[in-house]
Scaffold this active site. Structure first.
Site, PDB file in Angstrom:
ATOM      1  N   SER A 123       0.856  -1.179   0.000  1.00  0.00           N
ATOM      2  CA  SER A 123       0.000   0.000   0.000  1.00  0.00           C
ATOM      3  C   SER A 123       0.897   1.236   0.000  1.00  0.00           C
ATOM      4  CB  SER A 123      -0.895  -0.024   1.246  1.00  0.00           C
ATOM      5  OG  SER A 123      -1.634   1.166   1.344  1.00  0.00           O
ATOM      6  N   LYS A 149      -1.154  -0.956  -4.375  1.00  0.00           N
ATOM      7  CA  LYS A 149      -2.312  -0.104  -4.044  1.00  0.00           C
ATOM      8  C   LYS A 149      -1.787   1.301  -3.845  1.00  0.00           C
ATOM      9  CE  LYS A 149      -4.783   0.405   0.289  1.00  0.00           C
ATOM     10  NZ  LYS A 149      -5.577  -0.298   1.321  1.00  0.00           N
ATOM     11  N   LYS A 151      -2.782   5.256  -2.591  1.00  0.00           N
ATOM     12  CA  LYS A 151      -3.748   6.079  -1.875  1.00  0.00           C
ATOM     13  C   LYS A 151      -4.108   7.266  -2.768  1.00  0.00           C
ATOM     14  CE  LYS A 151      -3.913   3.976   2.169  1.00  0.00           C
ATOM     15  NZ  LYS A 151      -5.186   3.502   2.779  1.00  0.00           N
ATOM     16  N   ASP A 176      -7.141   3.437  -3.082  1.00  0.00           N
ATOM     17  CA  ASP A 176      -7.868   3.537  -1.809  1.00  0.00           C
ATOM     18  C   ASP A 176      -8.054   5.015  -1.473  1.00  0.00           C
ATOM     19  OD1 ASP A 176      -8.965   3.262   0.707  1.00  0.00           O
ATOM     20  OD2 ASP A 176      -7.257   2.198   1.595  1.00  0.00           O
ATOM     21  N   GLU A 201     -11.219   1.300  -3.500  1.00  0.00           N
ATOM     22  CA  GLU A 201     -11.517   1.049  -2.084  1.00  0.00           C
ATOM     23  C   GLU A 201     -12.080   2.287  -1.396  1.00  0.00           C
ATOM     24  OE1 GLU A 201      -8.095  -0.597  -0.129  1.00  0.00           O
ATOM     25  OE2 GLU A 201      -8.968  -0.451   1.873  1.00  0.00           O
ATOM     26  N   ASP A 226     -14.025  -0.864   3.008  1.00  0.00           N
ATOM     27  CA  ASP A 226     -13.114  -1.061   4.138  1.00  0.00           C
ATOM     28  C   ASP A 226     -13.819  -0.479   5.370  1.00  0.00           C
ATOM     29  OD1 ASP A 226     -11.137  -0.786   6.089  1.00  0.00           O
ATOM     30  OD2 ASP A 226      -9.620   0.125   4.816  1.00  0.00           O
ATOM     31  N   LYS A 250     -10.439  -6.511   7.900  1.00  0.00           N
ATOM     32  CA  LYS A 250      -9.471  -6.173   8.948  1.00  0.00           C
ATOM     33  C   LYS A 250     -10.077  -6.667  10.250  1.00  0.00           C
ATOM     34  CE  LYS A 250      -7.662  -1.954   6.783  1.00  0.00           C
ATOM     35  NZ  LYS A 250      -7.707  -0.484   6.786  1.00  0.00           N
ATOM     36  N   GLY A 278      -4.527  -3.920   6.051  1.00  0.00           N
ATOM     37  CA  GLY A 278      -3.498  -3.721   7.063  1.00  0.00           C
ATOM     38  C   GLY A 278      -3.626  -2.373   7.734  1.00  0.00           C
TER      39      GLY A 278
HETATM   40  O1  OSB Z   1      -7.227   2.136   4.540  1.00  0.00           O
HETATM   41  O2  OSB Z   1      -6.206   0.335   4.234  1.00  0.00           O
HETATM   42  C1  OSB Z   1      -6.265   1.417   4.793  1.00  0.00           C
HETATM   43  C2  OSB Z   1      -3.126   2.034   6.897  1.00  0.00           C
HETATM   44  C3  OSB Z   1      -3.669   2.682   7.974  1.00  0.00           C
HETATM   45  C4  OSB Z   1      -5.005   2.954   7.984  1.00  0.00           C
HETATM   46  C5  OSB Z   1      -5.818   2.562   6.924  1.00  0.00           C
HETATM   47  C6  OSB Z   1      -5.291   1.876   5.844  1.00  0.00           C
HETATM   48  C7  OSB Z   1      -3.906   1.643   5.819  1.00  0.00           C
HETATM   49  C8  OSB Z   1      -3.208   1.008   4.700  1.00  0.00           C
HETATM   50  C9  OSB Z   1      -1.872   0.352   5.020  1.00  0.00           C
HETATM   51  O3  OSB Z   1      -3.576   1.071   3.554  1.00  0.00           O
HETATM   52  C10 OSB Z   1      -1.850  -1.102   4.790  1.00  0.00           C
HETATM   53  C11 OSB Z   1      -0.636  -1.746   5.403  1.00  0.00           C
HETATM   54  O4  OSB Z   1      -0.613  -2.005   6.628  1.00  0.00           O
HETATM   55  O5  OSB Z   1       0.321  -1.998   4.666  1.00  0.00           O
HETATM   56 MG    MG Z   2      -8.478   1.080   3.194  1.00  0.00          MG
END
Ligand code: OSB
Ligand code: MG
Length: 356
Positions: A123, A149, A151, A176, A201, A226, A250, A278
């Site tokens: 991510s 992925k 952001k 995401d 996402e 999510d 999660k 994650g």
């Molecule tokens: O939205 O998936 C998410 C990290 C912190 C809070 C929300 C998210 C995330 C990530 C990181 O996308 C995923 C990872 O732990 O590698």
């Molecule tokens: Mg997410």
């Protein structure tokens, strides 16, 4: 714990991670769990502060001196505490670790996982520009990550995603938004539908399901929820409303591994693919994610990266490494299969509270 590089999402920029590590001692054994709440209430309403309050004043008093048989029993005990799923899930994780250590079974075996290694991706946070994002992605691709992925947020969406897609025409790519858009923004998001993304996402509000249904109708790309899915009930609502075609699982957000398995089973029944999300976990929480992702319906690669993607030094002695086929091995030891690096734990600890 300082992150190796800042992680920026639509809700903020994190340079280090604060978390609550839970240690439960019982019958001469010690179980560890990680509460994935962060310092700020950006992802959801919980924080490390609210987690400590809920743990200390509500969850722990209900458990002390009590014979907690298993995760189901634990969920019944805390059923009167509304919300605060991240706090509950941290305790449930420690109970699974204890259970595994008592029965000499790995978490994978206890949960019914069927894989010895799980497919993973990385991510990637928002970078200073689309060009620097492409460079960052290229670095992860060269390390062996086969699913990326990125952001996104308003102003940093289509251009960023197009730049990555342009450079990597065949890579498994997803985005995401962490709830950064509303239905009025459909015209902004629409070009994403032409980028052959695995999924989009959580584009809309963190507590929304219905508007996602309206959005999914207008997109051929699967919408993935999510933040919105905080219980097996919410997963059912989303399925019945056709609000998404994929769910990010999660255990923290759902209130525990037992709840995550329930959503897994529900999605399996309706052939909805899921994947493991994650929260920048330490080695403790990552071990839990990897074991969870070994269940049969985790069809898409998880947001589970190697330890060195997150931390120079972790609080576990064992570190997760990326295999050349973009997988990570599932720990085999009892429970989470991890041991704590007590020096690292001491070094990073801001506070410690013992409740006898
Ligand atoms: O939205 O998936 C998410 C990290 C912190 C809070 C929300 C998210 C995330 C990530 C990181 O996308 C995923 C990872 O732990 O590698
Ligand atoms: Mg997410």
């Amino acid at each position: 714990m300082p992150l190796v590089s800042p992680f920026e999402t639509s809700f903020g920029r994190e340079t280090d991670r604060e978390c609550v590590l839970i240690e439960i001692k019982s019958e001469g054994l010690t179980g560890y769990g990680e509460c994935v709440a962060t310092r700020d209430p950006g992802y959801n309403y919980e924080t490390t502060g609210t987690a400590i309050h809920i743990l200390k004043d509500f969850i722990v008093p209900l458990m002390l001196g009590r014979d907690v048989k298993d995760a189901v029993d634990f969920q019944n005990i805390v059923a009167g505490i509304r919300g605060h799923n991240l706090a509950k899930a941290g305790v449930e994780m420690a109970l699974w670790d204890l259970l595994g250590k008592r029965e000499n079974k790995s978490l994978r075996e206890l949960l019914g996982g069927v894989r010895e290694k799980v497919e993973v991706g990385v991510s990637v946070g928002i970078q200073s520009s689309a060009q620097s994002l492409v460079k960052t992605v290229a670095d992860y691709v060269s390390q062996g990550y086969a699913r990326i992925k990125i952001k996104i947020k308003p102003g940093r969406d289509v251009e960023d995603a197009s730049a990555v897609r342009g450079e990597f025409p065949a890579i498994r790519l997803q985005v995401d938004a962490n709830s950064a858009y509303s239905l009025d923004d459909v015209h902004i998001l629409k070009p994403l539908d032409e980028l052959d993304l695995l999924l989009i996402e959580q584009p809309l509000f963190e507590d929304d399901i219905w508007d996602h249904h309206k959005l999914q109708k207008q997109f051929k790309t699967p919408i993935c929820l999510d933040e919105s899915i905080v219980s097996p009930r919410h997963a059912r609502y989303a399925i019945e409303m056709s609000a998404c075609r994929v769910i990010n699982i999660k255990a923290g957000r759902l209130g525990g591994l037992s709840q995550a398995v329930m959503v897994h089973d529900l999605c399996c029944e309706v052939s909805m693919p899921i994947w493991c999300g994650g929260m920048l976990e330490t080695g403790v929480g990552r071990a839990s994610n990897v074991a969870l992702a070994s269940l049969p319906n985790f069809i898409l690669p998880g947001d589970i990266s190697a330890s060195d993607r997150y931390y120079v030094r972790d609080i576990t002695n064992e570190r997760f490494v990326l295999n050349p086929d973009s997988t990570i091995d599932v720990p085999r030891g009892p429970g989470l299969g991890m041991t704590i690096d007590n020096d690292a734990l001491k070094k990073f600890s801001l506070n410690r509270l013992d409740i006898e």
